[in-house]
Design a protein around this motif. Structure first.
Motif, PDB file in Angstrom:
ATOM      1  N   THR A 123       6.380 -33.186 -52.273  1.00 12.43           N
ATOM      2  CA  THR A 123       5.894 -33.660 -51.124  1.00 12.43           C
ATOM      3  C   THR A 123       7.240 -33.246 -50.282  1.00 12.43           C
ATOM      4  O   THR A 123       7.091 -32.895 -49.072  1.00 12.43           O
ATOM      5  CB  THR A 123       5.751 -35.090 -51.049  1.00 12.43           C
ATOM      6  OG1 THR A 123       4.496 -35.529 -51.950  1.00 12.43           O
ATOM      7  CG2 THR A 123       5.277 -35.348 -49.713  1.00 12.43           C
ATOM      8  N   ALA A 124       8.218 -33.593 -50.591  1.00  9.39           N
ATOM      9  CA  ALA A 124       9.389 -33.452 -49.654  1.00  9.39           C
ATOM     10  C   ALA A 124       9.735 -32.089 -49.556  1.00  9.39           C
ATOM     11  O   ALA A 124      10.107 -31.362 -48.573  1.00  9.39           O
ATOM     12  CB  ALA A 124      10.762 -34.050 -50.438  1.00  9.39           C
ATOM     13  N   GLU A 180       7.209 -30.635 -47.145  1.00 10.69           N
ATOM     14  CA  GLU A 180       7.645 -31.215 -45.637  1.00 10.69           C
ATOM     15  C   GLU A 180       8.847 -30.496 -45.255  1.00 10.69           C
ATOM     16  O   GLU A 180       8.688 -30.250 -43.987  1.00 10.69           O
ATOM     17  CB  GLU A 180       7.583 -32.382 -45.775  1.00 10.69           C
ATOM     18  CG  GLU A 180       6.448 -33.371 -46.014  1.00 10.69           C
ATOM     19  CD  GLU A 180       6.652 -35.043 -46.259  1.00 10.69           C
ATOM     20  OE1 GLU A 180       7.803 -35.488 -46.463  1.00 10.69           O
ATOM     21  OE2 GLU A 180       5.423 -35.726 -46.009  1.00 10.69           O
ATOM     22  N   HIS A 181       9.719 -30.183 -45.953  1.00  9.53           N
ATOM     23  CA  HIS A 181      11.003 -29.581 -45.579  1.00  9.53           C
ATOM     24  C   HIS A 181      10.675 -28.235 -45.116  1.00  9.53           C
ATOM     25  O   HIS A 181      11.121 -27.571 -44.032  1.00  9.53           O
ATOM     26  CB  HIS A 181      11.875 -29.526 -46.784  1.00  9.53           C
ATOM     27  CG  HIS A 181      13.193 -28.679 -46.634  1.00  9.53           C
ATOM     28  ND1 HIS A 181      14.201 -29.113 -45.662  1.00  9.53           N
ATOM     29  CD2 HIS A 181      13.458 -27.426 -46.907  1.00  9.53           C
ATOM     30  CE1 HIS A 181      15.031 -28.157 -45.639  1.00  9.53           C
ATOM     31  NE2 HIS A 181      14.766 -27.029 -46.364  1.00  9.53           N
ATOM     32  N   ALA A 229       8.968 -28.211 -41.832  1.00 12.37           N
ATOM     33  CA  ALA A 229       9.797 -28.747 -40.678  1.00 12.37           C
ATOM     34  C   ALA A 229      10.652 -27.403 -40.303  1.00 12.37           C
ATOM     35  O   ALA A 229      11.378 -27.385 -39.289  1.00 12.37           O
ATOM     36  CB  ALA A 229      10.556 -29.989 -41.057  1.00 12.37           C
ATOM     37  N   GLU A 282      -0.121 -24.923 -43.144  1.00 10.72           N
ATOM     38  CA  GLU A 282      -0.759 -26.242 -42.433  1.00 10.72           C
ATOM     39  C   GLU A 282      -1.629 -27.062 -43.255  1.00 10.72           C
ATOM     40  O   GLU A 282      -1.966 -27.972 -43.331  1.00 10.72           O
ATOM     41  CB  GLU A 282      -1.222 -26.025 -41.336  1.00 10.72           C
ATOM     42  CG  GLU A 282      -2.668 -25.131 -41.221  1.00 10.72           C
ATOM     43  CD  GLU A 282      -2.359 -23.677 -41.221  1.00 10.72           C
ATOM     44  OE1 GLU A 282      -3.237 -22.876 -41.458  1.00 10.72           O
ATOM     45  OE2 GLU A 282      -1.189 -23.178 -41.229  1.00 10.72           O
ATOM     46  N   ILE A 291      -0.158 -29.653 -47.226  1.00 13.91           N
ATOM     47  CA  ILE A 291      -0.139 -31.328 -47.389  1.00 13.91           C
ATOM     48  C   ILE A 291      -1.384 -31.836 -47.785  1.00 13.91           C
ATOM     49  O   ILE A 291      -1.486 -32.414 -48.720  1.00 13.91           O
ATOM     50  CB  ILE A 291       0.429 -31.996 -46.383  1.00 13.91           C
ATOM     51  CG1 ILE A 291       1.934 -31.609 -45.841  1.00 13.91           C
ATOM     52  CG2 ILE A 291       0.209 -33.575 -46.429  1.00 13.91           C
ATOM     53  CD1 ILE A 291       2.850 -32.070 -46.994  1.00 13.91           C
ATOM     54  N   PRO A 299       4.743 -39.570 -50.110  1.00 14.37           N
ATOM     55  CA  PRO A 299       5.683 -39.426 -49.280  1.00 14.37           C
ATOM     56  C   PRO A 299       7.085 -40.652 -49.531  1.00 14.37           C
ATOM     57  O   PRO A 299       6.736 -41.352 -50.361  1.00 14.37           O
ATOM     58  CB  PRO A 299       5.028 -39.893 -47.750  1.00 14.37           C
ATOM     59  CG  PRO A 299       3.744 -40.555 -48.152  1.00 14.37           C
ATOM     60  CD  PRO A 299       3.571 -40.081 -49.673  1.00 14.37           C
TER      61      PRO A 299
END
Length: 180
Positions: A109-110, A113-114, A117, A165, A168, A179
């Motif tokens: 997940t990280a 997300e990384h 971002a 997009e 996730i 998360p």
């Protein structure tokens, strides 16, 4: 935290998996790709102990797939300013199976997300066949870059993960989204 990560990498990749890798001071697995260009995602507990980690290498310079394993790809090795190679995905051995699974899911997940971002659009990597089969089922858009091949007693494959997009939601559907 970095020392704990390098020690955990030695325990997993050298002691457990018996990979022939350099070991610094008898305790830390550090190789030629651990340069200032490498970035690390590290999950640690409240006392700073390593739980899980991954090294991210830029692909527009020296990296494992491009330098050591390009023969695993049927075509050109994906590379560019928005492409990172995931290496040394490491789950600490001093956790229960349930804790390792949670740490794995949180690290995946990280990674997603990384990427979202920071503008990373693609990840590449090299994986043993059993690990590749898990990665393919996480719910993100992942495909092999060629046929798995035997190399040094292991069956290895190159992989390509696209991040966008929808990633996730895919991880949620795959049951991997966790998360921090």
């Amino acid at each position: 935290v970095l020392r704990a990560m390098f020690a955990a990498r030695k325990e997993v990749f050298v002691d457990l998996l018996k990979w022939d890798l350099p070991v610094l001071d008898g305790r830390f697995e550090i190789d030629q790709f651990d340069t200032p260009a490498a970035h690390y995602l590290i999950l640690a507990d409240e006392w700073g102990r390593h739980r899980a980690s991954a090294r991210l290498l830029p692909t527009d310079s020296s990296h494992l797939l491009g330098d050591l394993y390009p023969f695993l790809c049927d075509g050109p090795v994906p590379a560019g300013p928005n492409v990172r190679e995931i290496t040394r995905f490491c789950l600490d051995r001093n956790q229960t199976a349930g804790e390792r699974r949670m740490a794995r899911n949180q690290l995946v997940t990280a990674l997603a997300e990384h990427a979202l971002a920071t503008g990373i659009t693609d990840y590449t990597g090299v994986a043993e066949i059993g690990w590749l089969q898990q990665i393919l089922q996480f719910g993100w858009l992942c495909r092999p870059l060629g046929r798995p091949l035997r190399q040094d007693g292991r069956t290895l494959a190159a992989l390509h993960i696209q991040i966008d997009e929808r990633t996730i939601d895919g991880l949620k559907r795959g049951g991997v989204f966790e998360p921090l």
